[in-house]
Design a protein around this motif. Structure first.
Motif, PDB file in Angstrom:
ATOM      1  N   PHE A 144      55.466  49.321  46.166  1.00 13.12           N
ATOM      2  CA  PHE A 144      55.075  48.373  45.122  1.00 13.12           C
ATOM      3  C   PHE A 144      53.554  48.393  44.920  1.00 13.12           C
ATOM      4  CE2 PHE A 144      54.229  43.861  43.891  1.00 13.12           C
ATOM      5  CZ  PHE A 144      54.960  43.838  42.721  1.00 13.12           C
ATOM      6  N   TYR A 145      52.793  48.468  46.024  1.00 12.38           N
ATOM      7  CA  TYR A 145      51.322  48.510  45.951  1.00 12.38           C
ATOM      8  C   TYR A 145      50.863  49.778  45.225  1.00 12.38           C
ATOM      9  CZ  TYR A 145      46.839  46.559  47.529  1.00 12.38           C
ATOM     10  OH  TYR A 145      45.592  45.956  47.562  1.00 12.38           O
ATOM     11  N   MET A 146      51.656  50.849  45.368  1.00 14.31           N
ATOM     12  CA  MET A 146      51.345  52.080  44.628  1.00 14.31           C
ATOM     13  C   MET A 146      51.475  51.830  43.129  1.00 14.31           C
ATOM     14  SD  MET A 146      50.454  54.717  46.295  1.00 14.31           S
ATOM     15  CE  MET A 146      50.001  54.762  48.002  1.00 14.31           C
ATOM     16  N   GLY A 147      52.527  51.091  42.746  1.00 13.34           N
ATOM     17  CA  GLY A 147      52.730  50.772  41.327  1.00 13.34           C
ATOM     18  C   GLY A 147      51.515  50.043  40.768  1.00 13.34           C
ATOM     19  N   ILE A 148      51.031  49.064  41.557  1.00 13.72           N
ATOM     20  CA  ILE A 148      49.830  48.316  41.164  1.00 13.72           C
ATOM     21  C   ILE A 148      48.692  49.284  40.862  1.00 13.72           C
ATOM     22  CG2 ILE A 148      47.987  46.875  42.128  1.00 13.72           C
ATOM     23  CD1 ILE A 148      50.081  45.219  43.536  1.00 13.72           C
ATOM     24  N   ASN A 149      48.512  50.232  41.771  1.00 17.50           N
ATOM     25  CA  ASN A 149      47.337  51.094  41.645  1.00 17.50           C
ATOM     26  C   ASN A 149      47.505  52.202  40.619  1.00 17.50           C
ATOM     27  OD1 ASN A 149      45.081  50.200  43.474  1.00 17.50           O
ATOM     28  ND2 ASN A 149      46.907  49.919  44.740  1.00 17.50           N
ATOM     29  N   GLY A 175      37.352  49.343  52.763  1.00 14.29           N
ATOM     30  CA  GLY A 175      37.451  47.939  53.183  1.00 14.29           C
ATOM     31  C   GLY A 175      38.742  47.307  52.705  1.00 14.29           C
ATOM     32  N   GLU A 176      39.080  47.576  51.446  1.00 12.34           N
ATOM     33  CA  GLU A 176      40.296  46.978  50.883  1.00 12.34           C
ATOM     34  C   GLU A 176      41.516  47.371  51.714  1.00 12.34           C
ATOM     35  OE1 GLU A 176      41.286  48.264  46.894  1.00 12.34           O
ATOM     36  OE2 GLU A 176      43.183  47.162  46.897  1.00 12.34           O
ATOM     37  N   LEU A 177      41.546  48.653  52.124  1.00  8.18           N
ATOM     38  CA  LEU A 177      42.728  49.118  52.853  1.00  8.18           C
ATOM     39  C   LEU A 177      42.798  48.529  54.268  1.00  8.18           C
ATOM     40  CD1 LEU A 177      42.885  52.787  51.572  1.00  8.18           C
ATOM     41  CD2 LEU A 177      44.528  50.959  51.119  1.00  8.18           C
ATOM     42  N   VAL A 217      42.943  33.514  36.779  1.00 12.74           N
ATOM     43  CA  VAL A 217      44.138  34.347  36.822  1.00 12.74           C
ATOM     44  C   VAL A 217      44.815  34.229  38.194  1.00 12.74           C
ATOM     45  CG1 VAL A 217      44.646  36.800  37.192  1.00 12.74           C
ATOM     46  CG2 VAL A 217      43.632  36.052  35.043  1.00 12.74           C
ATOM     47  N   TYR A 218      43.994  34.308  39.255  1.00 15.44           N
ATOM     48  CA  TYR A 218      44.578  34.260  40.599  1.00 15.44           C
ATOM     49  C   TYR A 218      44.886  32.825  41.031  1.00 15.44           C
ATOM     50  CZ  TYR A 218      43.656  39.235  41.064  1.00 15.44           C
ATOM     51  OH  TYR A 218      43.661  40.589  40.887  1.00 15.44           O
ATOM     52  N   LEU A 219      44.043  31.883  40.569  1.00 17.69           N
ATOM     53  CA  LEU A 219      44.296  30.477  40.936  1.00 17.69           C
ATOM     54  C   LEU A 219      45.640  30.020  40.359  1.00 17.69           C
ATOM     55  CD1 LEU A 219      43.342  27.849  42.206  1.00 17.69           C
ATOM     56  CD2 LEU A 219      42.198  27.284  40.066  1.00 17.69           C
ATOM     57  N   PHE A 227      33.800  42.602  46.659  1.00 16.49           N
ATOM     58  CA  PHE A 227      34.684  43.652  46.129  1.00 16.49           C
ATOM     59  C   PHE A 227      34.883  43.520  44.618  1.00 16.49           C
ATOM     60  CE2 PHE A 227      38.810  45.316  44.947  1.00 16.49           C
ATOM     61  CZ  PHE A 227      38.882  46.516  45.625  1.00 16.49           C
ATOM     62  N   GLU A 228      35.119  42.313  44.153  1.00 12.97           N
ATOM     63  CA  GLU A 228      35.476  42.129  42.739  1.00 12.97           C
ATOM     64  C   GLU A 228      34.283  42.276  41.800  1.00 12.97           C
ATOM     65  OE1 GLU A 228      38.372  42.149  41.499  1.00 12.97           O
ATOM     66  OE2 GLU A 228      39.775  41.535  43.060  1.00 12.97           O
ATOM     67  N   GLN A 229      33.103  42.521  42.354  1.00 12.03           N
ATOM     68  CA  GLN A 229      31.975  42.845  41.477  1.00 12.03           C
ATOM     69  C   GLN A 229      32.154  44.237  40.878  1.00 12.03           C
ATOM     70  OE1 GLN A 229      27.961  41.772  42.836  1.00 12.03           O
ATOM     71  NE2 GLN A 229      28.951  40.498  44.372  1.00 12.03           N
ATOM     72  N   TYR A 264      46.046  44.224  32.914  1.00  9.93           N
ATOM     73  CA  TYR A 264      44.964  43.448  33.523  1.00  9.93           C
ATOM     74  C   TYR A 264      43.706  44.295  33.711  1.00  9.93           C
ATOM     75  CZ  TYR A 264      42.307  40.746  36.923  1.00  9.93           C
ATOM     76  OH  TYR A 264      41.300  40.060  37.565  1.00  9.93           O
ATOM     77  N   TYR A 265      43.866  45.454  34.350  1.00  6.36           N
ATOM     78  CA  TYR A 265      42.675  46.249  34.661  1.00  6.36           C
ATOM     79  C   TYR A 265      42.120  46.960  33.432  1.00  6.36           C
ATOM     80  CZ  TYR A 265      42.966  45.275  39.617  1.00  6.36           C
ATOM     81  OH  TYR A 265      42.968  44.628  40.830  1.00  6.36           O
ATOM     82  N   GLY A 266      42.971  47.285  32.460  1.00 10.08           N
ATOM     83  CA  GLY A 266      42.478  47.883  31.221  1.00 10.08           C
ATOM     84  C   GLY A 266      41.593  46.895  30.492  1.00 10.08           C
ATOM     85  N   LEU A 272      53.364  35.602  36.304  1.00  4.18           N
ATOM     86  CA  LEU A 272      53.986  36.888  36.642  1.00  4.18           C
ATOM     87  C   LEU A 272      53.649  37.394  38.045  1.00  4.18           C
ATOM     88  CD1 LEU A 272      54.440  39.844  34.197  1.00  4.18           C
ATOM     89  CD2 LEU A 272      53.822  40.291  36.546  1.00  4.18           C
ATOM     90  N   LYS A 273      52.346  37.430  38.368  1.00  3.58           N
ATOM     91  CA  LYS A 273      51.931  38.262  39.513  1.00  3.58           C
ATOM     92  C   LYS A 273      52.521  37.834  40.859  1.00  3.58           C
ATOM     93  CE  LYS A 273      48.007  40.816  41.407  1.00  3.58           C
ATOM     94  NZ  LYS A 273      48.844  41.739  42.093  1.00  3.58           N
ATOM     95  N   GLY A 274      52.381  36.563  41.193  1.00  3.48           N
ATOM     96  CA  GLY A 274      52.906  36.123  42.485  1.00  3.48           C
ATOM     97  C   GLY A 274      54.433  36.188  42.510  1.00  3.48           C
ATOM     98  N   SER A 308      42.302  32.614  47.890  1.00  2.35           N
ATOM     99  CA  SER A 308      41.097  33.252  48.450  1.00  2.35           C
ATOM    100  C   SER A 308      40.575  34.314  47.475  1.00  2.35           C
ATOM    101  CB  SER A 308      41.368  33.840  49.841  1.00  2.35           C
ATOM    102  OG  SER A 308      42.169  34.993  49.745  1.00  2.35           O
ATOM    103  N   THR A 309      41.489  35.048  46.831  1.00  2.00           N
ATOM    104  CA  THR A 309      41.066  36.038  45.833  1.00  2.00           C
ATOM    105  C   THR A 309      40.370  35.337  44.667  1.00  2.00           C
ATOM    106  OG1 THR A 309      43.078  37.214  46.366  1.00  2.00           O
ATOM    107  CG2 THR A 309      41.894  37.954  44.439  1.00  2.00           C
ATOM    108  N   SER A 310      40.914  34.198  44.299  1.00  2.00           N
ATOM    109  CA  SER A 310      40.369  33.449  43.179  1.00  2.00           C
ATOM    110  C   SER A 310      38.915  33.052  43.458  1.00  2.00           C
ATOM    111  CB  SER A 310      41.241  32.212  42.951  1.00  2.00           C
ATOM    112  OG  SER A 310      40.684  31.403  41.978  1.00  2.00           O
TER     113      SER A 310
HETATM  114  N1  GLN Z   1      44.168  45.530  43.598  1.00  2.00           N
HETATM  115  C1  GLN Z   1      45.116  44.574  44.018  1.00  2.00           C
HETATM  116  C2  GLN Z   1      45.880  43.996  42.858  1.00  2.00           C
HETATM  117  O1  GLN Z   1      45.476  44.072  41.739  1.00  2.00           O
HETATM  118  C3  GLN Z   1      44.468  43.452  44.820  1.00  2.00           C
HETATM  119  C4  GLN Z   1      43.567  42.626  43.979  1.00  2.00           C
HETATM  120  C5  GLN Z   1      43.181  41.335  44.632  1.00  2.00           C
HETATM  121  O2  GLN Z   1      43.946  40.716  45.373  1.00  2.00           O
HETATM  122  N2  GLN Z   1      42.003  40.913  44.351  1.00  2.00           N
HETATM  123  O3  GLN Z   1      46.902  43.451  43.029  1.00  2.00           O
END
Ligand code: GLN
Length: 494
Positions: A154-159, A410-412, A71-73, A306-308, A33-35, A128-130, A441-443
């Protein structure tokens, strides 16, 4: 493995071995996703001669917002499909496969492949994500004290996924062409899928079965209806796409993104009307749902700025920032790596801080206000360099690094507590649904972040960044004023 064996397993740093399987699945999904996201805005705005699509900023922002918010919706839909048709386990597998195929479509030349690829990525991530997060929760018994630390791991894996992929996909994309970057993202997800299949035996029965109504006939009927509903929805989508391609009606990315904005508003109204006004909730449940609404709005506004990180800030990184380290000129997408580095470095510090503050630990609404404040400050400090860059100068890379640092602070404050606060506030009957509401809300935030990028070349950048800062700091102040009333509405939930 029987479920009870999974709950007792401690073979992965004191956690069930299945956590490792899910950790790496989500790590590869976020890698992908992030790549992809790190190079998306550049691919969209780059000229065709340079291997991009040559979109104007306004169109690129619309596509970025549409993609990242869908993606989030679709995590909402992914949870529903998993519960009614596939089960969580198979949903994750289907999602992973759709994502790999989607990335490979993006790697294939031709605009139709691009749009089909985006659609597959949206659906795949939604599946997948949820669901993978829900399976993490099922690895633990109801009162298992390891659950929260399981989610932190698990959050570490994400990052970790988010950290390495912009480096690799960004470098490959900048050097060999964007499509190769998408190809690497797809290969990463494929590795994740293989790992998930091989590691599935450690998950016991977590996420394997559909929730049952207790009546097999009713279960079968429910499943059949759900299949018909999903099939019809997909059919309508394909039909609309075909009519658009055949030119029966005008379909621009901007128009679709605008329509999605309205759809998002509609979903919010429906969800919260149900949570607030359905007869049958107790007064306490209703009050708590009102608290969920406050946190929901704050969260959407937080993610909007944040997502900008991957939209307007990426454009600023490419067009106005001096990018050189130890004599090496690095690609603009490498800035995407800064946030996850800070998350990994500071998540333990925050965990320690909240514990050390003991009774003075801020309440969840207070943490949300802090999160918004950091997000606003992150943009406020960009106003002076934006002014300088307006005269054509390149500004120091440390401005953006500082912005990403503040965003992560802020995220943390907000992200780790967000979902758990919402889950605890949700009425029992809506608990399973809460993960979807959080992603909603993320969406909305991502949609707004795309809107902001659309404005990138139509207004002075300092005005854009200044407005985002003012709006977000304003929201922080409102949220600060709402702390006490919201804590009261939470009726005892911490
Ligand atoms: N960085 C986190 C993730 O990818 C949170 C992202 C988000 O909820 N906007 O899961």
């Amino acid at each position: 493995m029987a479920p009870s064996d999974v709950h007792l397993d401690r073979s992965f740093f004191g956690h069930p071995r299945g956590l490792a399987t899910l950790f790496f699945t989500e790590m590869w999904e976020r890698f992908s996703y992030y790549g992809m996201r790190a190079i998306l805005i550049y691919f969209l705005t780059d000229t065709i001669a340079k291997g991009g699509l040559g979109f104007a900023d306004s169109k690129a922002g619309a596509v970025y917002g549409l993609y990242t918010s869908m993606v989030y919706l679709l995590c909402l839909g992914g949870g529903w499909v998993a519960d009614r048709i596939t089960g969580r386990r198979r949903a994750v597998l289907i999602g992973g496969i759709l994502i790999s195929v989607g990335e490979f479509c993006l790697a294939t030349p031709g605009l139709p492949f691009f749009y089909v690829g985006l659609a597959l990525l949206m659906m795949g991530t939604g599946m997948l994500k949820g669901n993978v997060s829900v399976i993490v929760g099922q690895l633990y018994g109801k009162d298992d004290a390891r659950r929260d630390s399981g989610f932190s791991i698990f959050y570490m894996g994400i990052n970790i996924g988010a950290l390495i992929s912009p480096l690799i996909c960004g470098w490959v994309g900048h050097t060999y062409g964007w499509r190769w970057g998408f190809g690497i993202a797809g290969a990463g997800m494929l590795a994740g899928v293989i790992q998930y299949v091989l590691g599935g035996k450690h998950l016991g029965s977590a996420g394997l079965h559909l929730p049952s109504t207790g009546d097999p006939e009713a279960d079968r009927r429910q499943k059949r209806n759900a299949i018909v509903a999903v099939g019809s929805a997909l059919g309508v989508l394909v039909l609309l796409a075909l009519l658009g391609i055949l030119g029966v009606f005008q379909m621009t990315a901007e128009a679709i993104a605008d329509a999605e904005g309205w759809a998002l508003c509609g979903v919010v109204v429906v969800v919260f009307s149900w949570l607030l006004f359905l007869p049958g909730w107790t007064p306490v449940e209703r009050k708590r749902s009102a608290a969920v609404l406050v946190l929901f709005v704050a969260s959407a506004l937080f993610w909007a700025s944040f997502e900008q990180a991957g939209s307007s800030l990426s454009l600023f990184a490419e067009r106005s920032t001096h990018r050189s380290m130890f004599g090496y000129d690095y690609p603009a997408s490498w800035f995407q790596t800064v946030q996850p580095v800070f998350v990994i470095a500071f998540a333990p510090v925050y965990a320690w801080l909240w514990l050390a503050l003991k009774r003075r630990e801020p309440s969840s609404p207070a943490k949300f206000a802090l999160g918004l404040l950091f997000a606003g400050l992150a943009f406020a400090i960009l106003v002076p360099p934006a002014l300088v860059s307006a005269h054509g100068a390149q500004v120091s890379q440390w401005w953006l690094v500082s912005t990403y640092f503040l965003q992560t602070m802020g995220e943390l404050c907000l992200s780790p507590v967000g979902l758990s606060a919402m889950t605890k506030l949700a009425p029992d009957r809506a608990a399973g649904f809460m993960m979807g509401i959080w992603f909603l809300s993320t969406s909305i935030g991502n949609w707004m972040a795309g809107k902001a990028a659309s404005l990138y070349s139509s207004m002075p950048i300092q005005t854009l960044f200044g407005s985002v800062a003012a709006f977000t700091i304003g929201a922080a102040i409102v949220m600060a004023l709402m702390i006490r009333p919201t804590v009261r509405l939470m009726s005892g939930v911490k």
